[in-house]
Structure formats: C-alpha cells, structure tokens
Scaffold this active site. Structure first.
Site, mmCIF file in Angstrom:
data_model
loop_
_atom_site.group_PDB
_atom_site.id
_atom_site.type_symbol
_atom_site.label_atom_id
_atom_site.label_comp_id
_atom_site.label_asym_id
_atom_site.label_seq_id
_atom_site.Cartn_x
_atom_site.Cartn_y
_atom_site.Cartn_z
ATOM 1 N N ARG A 284 13.816 59.964 72.371
ATOM 2 C CA ARG A 284 14.562 59.229 71.331
ATOM 3 C C ARG A 284 16.055 59.166 71.642
ATOM 4 O O ARG A 284 16.897 59.194 70.742
ATOM 5 C CB ARG A 284 14.366 59.871 69.941
ATOM 6 N N SER B 120 9.487 59.156 60.614
ATOM 7 C CA SER B 120 9.745 60.593 60.719
ATOM 8 C C SER B 120 11.216 60.884 60.472
ATOM 9 O O SER B 120 12.085 60.264 61.081
ATOM 10 C CB SER B 120 9.369 61.092 62.119
ATOM 11 N N GLU C 106 15.985 62.800 62.869
ATOM 12 C CA GLU C 106 15.722 61.662 63.765
ATOM 13 C C GLU C 106 16.330 60.404 63.139
ATOM 14 O O GLU C 106 16.827 59.535 63.837
ATOM 15 C CB GLU C 106 14.213 61.472 63.966
#
Ligand code: FAD
Length: 301
Positions: free
Chosen positions: A174, A224, A294
């Site tokens: 990510r 998430s 995130e």
C-alpha cells in the site's frame, strides 16, 4: 485566495466549485467543504492548474473516488483536484490496458475479464479510481497494482508531465513513491496476460461472493481502516479485543468485518477518529501492537 480563484476562472482549467461539501465525494459520506474543488478536463488544463497553484503557493489535495479517505469535519483548505470526465476512459490493445486516472478500477477489472485478460481479478472489489489505485498500490487476494503496472503519466507539483516506470514507483505494501513526492496520476498502463474468459469470470464471481459474505458492502465505509501488521490481521486483533459493534456517535465498528468502520447515518469525521483512537489504544494494551491507519485522514479538524 480571491486573486487565485479569479485567475483560475480566466485560465479555464475545468469546473470550479467553491465550498463544496466533500461528503458527496467520499464513500464514507463524511467530510466538510473544500475551499475550491476543481475538475480539470485534460492534461493541459491539469498542468496549468498545477502551475497556478504553485505560483500562488496554495495548498492542494488529490481526490479520486474518495474510497480510502477520511475528510475532516472542517473540510480541506486550498484546492482539491478531482480529474474530470476526460480522464474517465480505458483502452485495450492486445494484453496492454491503458486507463485514465478517473476510470473506475472495478470497471477496469470487469472489462479486462470480458476481453479475456487475466491479472486484474483482484480489483473487482476495490471501489476506487485508477489514479487512487496507483497512488495506494491497491491490492487484494495476494495481488496488487505493482504486479501488473507498466507505467503512469504523472503531473508533478511543478506542472511538469513525466512518465514513471515500475522501477520509479518504489512499490511496497500500500505504498508508492507518490506518497513521498507529490504528483497527480493522469493515466496508467498495465500489462495483463491472455486467459480464459470463463475461468476469469468464475474467479471474479467467487471473490465477489467472498466479499459479500465478509464485508458490509451495503453500508458507507472506506474499506479496511488499519493496515495489517506484519504476519497478522488487523481485523483479528480488533475482533478478539471484543470491539465489533463498538460505537461513537454515528460511527460503528462493523459487526461483519472488524477492520471496517461504518457510517450508520450521521457520523462525523470526529466520531470515526475517536473510534479509531479507542481501537488503537485497546489493541496496543492487549497485544502491544500499534495499528497504523490505512485510510488517509485529510483536512482541518
Ligand atoms: P481516494 O480515496 O480518493 O484517495 C486515496 C489517496 O490517493 C489519496 O491520498 C489521494 O490524494 C490519492 N489520489 C487519488 N487520486 C489520485 C491521482 N489521480 N493522482 C495521485 N494521487 C491520487 N483497498 C485495497 O487496496 N484493497 C481492497 O481490497 C480494498 N477494499 C475496499 C473495499 C471497500 C468497500 C472500500 C470502500 C474501499 C476498499 N479499499 C481497498 C480502499 C480503496 O478503494 C483503495 O485504496 C482505492 O485505491 C482508493 O482509490 P480512490 O480513487 O477512491 O482514492
């Protein structure tokens, strides 16, 4: 700011909206107003917009489909750049796929499957734009953007248009170089492989069914909330800490997936932030693990 806005209008860089609530532009349906929301309609307009921002030293933020963003209740100062319709396209050439920054990543995955191309099945449940997916190195089911990425056209904060290859992107979990060095993804090119249409469709259907089973897809969320810590799952740590269903104002830890926070209707960004801080504190006390968000928190609190 007034002089800047007047110059923006004269330069015709695209649609300009003032004090537009960003709750209309995020999947969480949360967020205060952007001072100026601009949707440039082409590379030249985008480059000109960035040059004007640079000249007037105005703060700026990129916005895709707002599926990984928590915009604070007081909104975002300066300019929010959201690539317009001219960036909403996809072209297929053999096993190569080229798409504009605004194109839906889910749609790209479906289109690739229909073309008999394999490699984008993982994107079938990632409701962002191509630009946001590249910026985030979005991924799922053991794959990610890095695996299929060939190049991206990017406007740097100076207004210069460059092309980045995979080696320039510094892909990791990510993460990409764009999180360190600011720029706007204009378009991206991916390299896929020939596959069997039926097989691809059935793989995508089973991934979709798995998501429908495990994620609150009918609710307003941003996917998430926390990154998975090394060798573990944020959802497991949150669930085993007994936090499913915990609420703050209109925000609730999903009873279906512990790493999702749902907006039950009227949630404020502050409700989500308080809930996130509580989750982090309890998981830290119980497991000694620091959960790292995130989702990206942007704007003025
Ligand atoms: P935004 O949320 O608008 O922005 C995210 C970041 O990208 C911001 O920093 C923004 O400034 C930057 N950005 C956006 N566009 C550009 C651009 N053109 N150029 C440069 N920077 C840009 N993510 C996963 O990785 N895997 C999943 O499985 C997954 N599942 C999800 C499920 C649900 C139900 C939801 C709501 C979200 C999920 N997400 C998942 C999160 C999200 O969809 C991805 O992170 C997505 O890539 C974000 O794209 P976006 O266009 O919405 O970006």
């Amino acid at each position: 700011m007034e002089q800047f806005i007047a110059e923006l209008e004269r330069a015709q860089v695209g649609e300009i909206l003032l004090n537009k609530p960003l709750s209309d532009y995020t999947t969480w349906k949360i967020g205060g107003p952007a001072d100026v929301l601009v949707s440039p309609e082409g590379k030249e307009e985008l480059a000109e917009l960035v040059r004007l921002i640079h000249k007037h030293n105005v703060p700026w933020t990129n916005l895709g489909r707002g599926s990984n963003m928590l915009v604070a209740d007081k909104g975002i100062r300066g300019v929010v750049i959201r690539p317009g319709k001219q960036f909403d396209y996809a072209q297929f050439d053999g096993t190569t796929v080229h798409a504009g920054a605004a194109y839906s990543f889910v749609k790209l995955s479906v289109m690739a499957g229909k073309e008999g191309l394999t490699g984008l099945e993982f994107a079938g449940g990632i409701p962002g734009s191509v630009g946001g997916a590249v910026y985030m190195n979005a991924g799922a089911h053991g794959s990610d953007v890095a695996r299929i990425f060939k190049s991206a056209d990017i406007v740097l904060e100076t207004g210069e248009l460059v092309q980045y290859k995979a080696e320039d992107m510094k892909f990791s979990y990510r993460h990409t170089v764009l999180q360190e060095q600011r720029g706007i993804v204009v378009s991206a090119t991916f390299e896929l492989q020939k596959g069997e249409r039926k097989q691809i469709a059935s793989a995508m259907a089973s991934l979709k069914a798995r998501r429908l089973d495990t994620q609150p897809l009918k609710m307003a969320t941003a996917g998430s909330v926390f990154r998975n810590p090394p060798n573990d799952y944020a959802a497991r740590l949150i669930e085993e800490s007994g936090l499913k269903g915990m609420r703050c104002g209109g925000a609730e830890v999903s009873t279906q997936h512990a790493n999702f926070i749902v907006n039950t209707g009227q949630a404020k960004a502050e409700d989500v932030l308080t809930l996130m801080a509580t989750i982090q504190r309890i998981v830290k006390e119980r497991y000694g693990i620091e959960l790292v968000p995130e989702v990206l928190v942007v704007g003025e609190r």
